[in-house]
Scaffold this active site. Structure first.
Site, mmCIF file in Angstrom:
data_model
loop_
_atom_site.group_PDB
_atom_site.id
_atom_site.type_symbol
_atom_site.label_atom_id
_atom_site.label_comp_id
_atom_site.label_asym_id
_atom_site.label_seq_id
_atom_site.Cartn_x
_atom_site.Cartn_y
_atom_site.Cartn_z
ATOM 1 N N LYS A 44 3.383 -1.702 1.376
ATOM 2 C CA LYS A 44 2.760 -3.029 1.284
ATOM 3 C C LYS A 44 3.585 -3.934 0.372
ATOM 4 C CE LYS A 44 -0.220 -1.412 -2.508
ATOM 5 N NZ LYS A 44 -1.591 -0.969 -2.856
ATOM 6 N N TYR A 266 12.522 -25.959 -23.560
ATOM 7 C CA TYR A 266 11.277 -26.737 -23.618
ATOM 8 C C TYR A 266 10.481 -26.384 -24.871
ATOM 9 C CZ TYR A 266 11.834 -28.212 -18.748
ATOM 10 O OH TYR A 266 12.280 -28.762 -17.577
HETATM 11 C C1 PLP Z 1 -1.476 0.416 -3.091
HETATM 12 C C2 PLP Z 1 -2.315 1.512 -2.583
HETATM 13 C C3 PLP Z 1 -1.832 2.831 -2.623
HETATM 14 C C4 PLP Z 1 -0.532 3.195 -3.289
HETATM 15 O O1 PLP Z 1 -0.770 3.296 -4.673
HETATM 16 P P1 PLP Z 1 0.404 3.689 -5.665
HETATM 17 O O2 PLP Z 1 -0.271 3.950 -6.954
HETATM 18 O O3 PLP Z 1 1.308 2.518 -5.692
HETATM 19 O O4 PLP Z 1 1.060 4.891 -5.092
HETATM 20 C C5 PLP Z 1 -2.618 3.824 -2.056
HETATM 21 N N1 PLP Z 1 -3.800 3.538 -1.489
HETATM 22 C C6 PLP Z 1 -4.311 2.288 -1.452
HETATM 23 C C7 PLP Z 1 -5.632 2.056 -0.821
HETATM 24 C C8 PLP Z 1 -3.594 1.240 -2.010
HETATM 25 O O5 PLP Z 1 -4.089 0.002 -1.981
#
Ligand code: PLP
Length: 392
Positions: A44, A266
């Protein structure tokens, strides 16, 4: 204020982000050894900023058997790149085009009755994973709704409208292995599986663990682990040495000498306490360098650590070279694996009071991206800008 030097023509190619797929491959192999079941590579958010297609292909080449993403759009992008491996998508509004996902062979998480009804009505033939809230009060069905959800799913299955291929949960505190909420989450998941069985469901995929639980809690593994952060070298449990895969560099645009008392950037949040040399780094918060790290972040120039001083602005930051010699075009390393003394993403996250995930997923699209290594691990490089790579 004297001696503003300009870069020699042709030197320095601008800010550059190198993604090292050999590091991803090494991490994937570690997780295939640690997971007692299958490995789902979670890609993702553009593969946690590393390139979803590259991380997916590398993971599949080194032992992962499945892919996981948040939205159907992310799943479709994997299909458009020619990836045919099983993909699960777990977070979609109820009016999403589920039929397109089913036509593309994308499996869907179902967190409640509304989603179940939408999918049976509009996307017959779906392969679904029922999602139980195992203690985050975020996504997934509440335990009080679980039995009814399982019954309804079984009914739809018997009518031939869908198949329940999985049950999933997610742990809230797996990065702290001793937290008692982990055992509570595991118990709730086991209960959820029993209820599903009692309703006549036979889900082959039963998955609860993400990166931290895969590394620290074998009782949570069931038939599959869903690992994202770990693939790109992030271990929230801080128990395992993984290989960071990103290196961010930029050439100094200019170097100047300043007097004691010179205000920088800034708001003049930093004033030179003594005469010094300042270098201009063409990276700012638009590129993912967190403004919250102003005054704390360090960078590597000519083998030595130096502090970024003043406010990090949208497009640039200033490094205090403390009298060290440097020239326009010299490479500044913002972060890397740490082998040469450069900061790591973990250190950068600490300077910004955040976690590594936020740094790697927040890198800007105007960075020049270079990929090192191939999905199978042979050596090669290719280069595109972030956006081009993403749509390919
Ligand atoms: C992002 C996510 C994962 C992966 O988690 P990590 O800790 O990055 O390995 C697994 N399951 C779900 C439902 C997630 O949203």
């Amino acid at each position: 204020m004297t001696a503003l030097t300009l870069p020699a023509a042709g030197r320095g190619a601008g800010p550059r982000l190198v993604v090292d797929l050999t590091a991803v491959a090494a991490n994937v192999r570690l997780f295939t050894e640690r997971a007692t079941g299958e490995l789902m590579a979670v890609v993702k958010a553009d593969g946690f900023g590393h390139g979803a297609v590259d991380v997916a292909r590398t993971s599949l080449a080194h032992g992962a058997t499945r892919l996981g993403v948040t939205s159907i759009d992310e799943a479709m992008a994997l299909r458009a790149a020619g990836i045919g491996a099983p993909v699960l998508s777990w977070l979609n509004p109820v009016d999403t085009d589920f039929a397109a996902a089913v036509a593309a062979g994308v499996e869907l998480a179902v967190p409640g009755r509304e989603h179940l009804d939408a999918i049976t009505r509009r996307a017959p033939g779906a392969r679904i994973h029922l999602q139980l809230d195992t203690g985050m009060a975020r996504d997934g069905a509440a335990p009080s709704e679980w039995t009814a959800l399982c019954r309804a799913a079984r009914l739809a299955e018997r009518r031939g409208l869908l198949r329940v291929v999985g049950v999933m949960g997610h742990l809230a505190t797996a990065d702290v292995p001793a937290d008692h909420a982990n055992a509570t989450g595991r118990t709730r998941f086991a209960w959820g599986l029993e209820v599903a069985r009692g309703c006549g469901l036979r889900p082959a995929d039963r998955h609860l663990a993400a990166t931290s639980a895969t590394l620290t809690d074998p009782l949570s593994h069931h038939t599959m682990s869903r690992v994202g952060a770990g693939l790109v070298g992030i271990d929230p449990s801080r128990t395992t040495s993984l290989r960071p895969a990103l290196t961010l560099t930029a050439p100094l645009v200019s170097v100047r000498r300043v007097r004691a008392g010179t205000g920088v950037g800034y708001g003049h949040t930093w004033t030179a306490p003594a005469p010094t040399t300042l270098g201009l780094v063409p990276l700012g918060y638009a590129d993912g360098l967190p403004r919250a790290a102003s005054g704390r972040a360090e960078v590597l120039v000519r083998g030595r650590r130096h502090l970024l001083v003043g406010r990090i602005s949208m497009d640039m930051a200033v490094v205090d070279l403390q009298g060290d010699h440097a020239e326009p075009g010299d490479v500044v390393t913002l972060f890397g694996p740490g082998d040469r003394g450069e900061p790591t993403v973990a250190e950068c996250a600490g300077w910004a009071d955040t976690i590594e995930h936020e740094i790697v997923t927040g890198l800007g699209s105007r960075l020049q991206r270079t990929v090192r290594g191939t999905h199978e691990g042979r050596c090669a490089t290719s280069s595109t800008s972030g956006h081009l790579r993403r749509v390919r």
